[in-house]
Design a protein around this motif. Structure first.
Motif, short mmCIF file in Angstrom:
data_model
loop_
_atom_site.label_atom_id
_atom_site.label_comp_id
_atom_site.label_asym_id
_atom_site.label_seq_id
_atom_site.Cartn_x
_atom_site.Cartn_y
_atom_site.Cartn_z
N LYS A 92 25.30 58.36 46.74
CA LYS A 92 26.64 58.57 47.29
C LYS A 92 26.62 58.54 48.81
CE LYS A 92 28.66 61.16 43.48
NZ LYS A 92 29.14 62.47 43.03
N ALA A 93 25.60 59.15 49.39
CA ALA A 93 25.49 59.18 50.85
C ALA A 93 25.33 57.76 51.40
CB ALA A 93 24.33 60.05 51.28
N ARG A 94 24.48 56.94 50.72
CA ARG A 94 24.29 55.55 51.18
C ARG A 94 25.57 54.76 51.03
NH1 ARG A 94 19.43 55.91 48.40
NH2 ARG A 94 20.21 54.57 46.75
N ALA A 95 26.30 54.96 49.92
CA ALA A 95 27.55 54.25 49.71
C ALA A 95 28.58 54.62 50.76
CB ALA A 95 28.09 54.54 48.31
N ALA A 96 28.66 55.91 51.11
CA ALA A 96 29.61 56.35 52.13
C ALA A 96 29.25 55.76 53.49
CB ALA A 96 29.64 57.87 52.20
N LYS A 97 27.95 55.70 53.78
CA LYS A 97 27.50 55.14 55.06
C LYS A 97 27.83 53.65 55.14
CE LYS A 97 23.35 55.80 57.79
NZ LYS A 97 21.92 56.07 57.74
N THR A 98 27.63 52.93 54.04
CA THR A 98 27.95 51.50 54.01
C THR A 98 29.45 51.27 54.15
OG1 THR A 98 26.05 51.11 52.59
CG2 THR A 98 27.72 49.40 52.65
N ALA A 99 30.25 52.08 53.44
CA ALA A 99 31.71 51.94 53.53
C ALA A 99 32.20 52.21 54.93
CB ALA A 99 32.38 52.88 52.53
N ALA A 100 31.60 53.19 55.60
CA ALA A 100 32.00 53.50 56.97
C ALA A 100 31.64 52.35 57.92
CB ALA A 100 31.34 54.79 57.44
N ALA A 101 30.52 51.70 57.67
CA ALA A 101 30.12 50.59 58.53
C ALA A 101 31.00 49.37 58.31
CB ALA A 101 28.66 50.23 58.26
N ILE A 102 31.48 49.17 57.09
CA ILE A 102 32.29 48.00 56.77
C ILE A 102 33.75 48.20 57.18
CG2 ILE A 102 33.19 46.62 54.85
CD1 ILE A 102 30.52 47.04 53.46
N ALA A 103 34.23 49.42 57.08
CA ALA A 103 35.64 49.71 57.36
C ALA A 103 35.99 49.44 58.81
CB ALA A 103 35.94 51.17 57.02
#
Length: 103
Positions: free
Chosen positions: A13-24
Motif C-alpha cells: 500500500k505504501a508503494r502504491a501510494a508513493k507511485t500514485a503521488a508521483a504520477i498525479a
C-alpha cells in the motif's frame, strides 16, 4: 516459507501510494491551467530550428563505414540462414508429398 521483504500488505500500500503521488499532477491548478497556444513568428521558428540543429552530433566517416559493413554482414548472415531453412523445409515438404502420393 519465508516472505520476501516488502511483500506485506502495508508495504505494498505504501508503494502504491508513493507511485500514485508521483504520477498525479502537482496541483489542481496545474491540471486546469490553459495551454499557451501563441504562434511564433517565422524568424523565431528559424532561430529555434538552427539552435536545435547545432545540438546534433553527426557520426564520423569511420563510424558510418563500420556500421554499414556490419549491417551488410548481418544481411548476408540472415539471407544465408533463411536460404538453408528454406531448402530444409522444401526438402521436407517434397519428401512428405512423395510419401503421400505412394511414392
Amino acid at each position: 516459507m519465508a516472505r520476501k521483504p516488502g511483500s506485506s500488505p502495508q508495504a505494498m500500500k505504501a508503494r502504491a501510494a508513493k507511485t500514485a503521488a508521483a504520477i498525479a499532477p502537482a496541483s489542481a491548478l496545474a491540471a486546469s491551467a490553459p495551454v499557451n497556444k501563441k504562434k511564433t513568428n517565422p524568424a523565431q521558428f528559424i532561430r529555434e530550428v538552427r539552435a536545435e540543429a547545432r545540438k546534433i552530433t553527426w557520426t564520423t566517416r569511420k563510424e558510418t563505414w563500420i556500421t554499414s559493413v556490419m549491417v551488410g554482414i548481418m544481411v548476408v548472415m540472415a539471407a544465408s540462414f533463411f536460404f538453408v531453412v528454406d531448402l530444409g523445409l522444401g526438402a521436407g515438404v517434397n519428401l512428405l508429398l512423395k510419401f503421400a502420393n505412394g511414392g
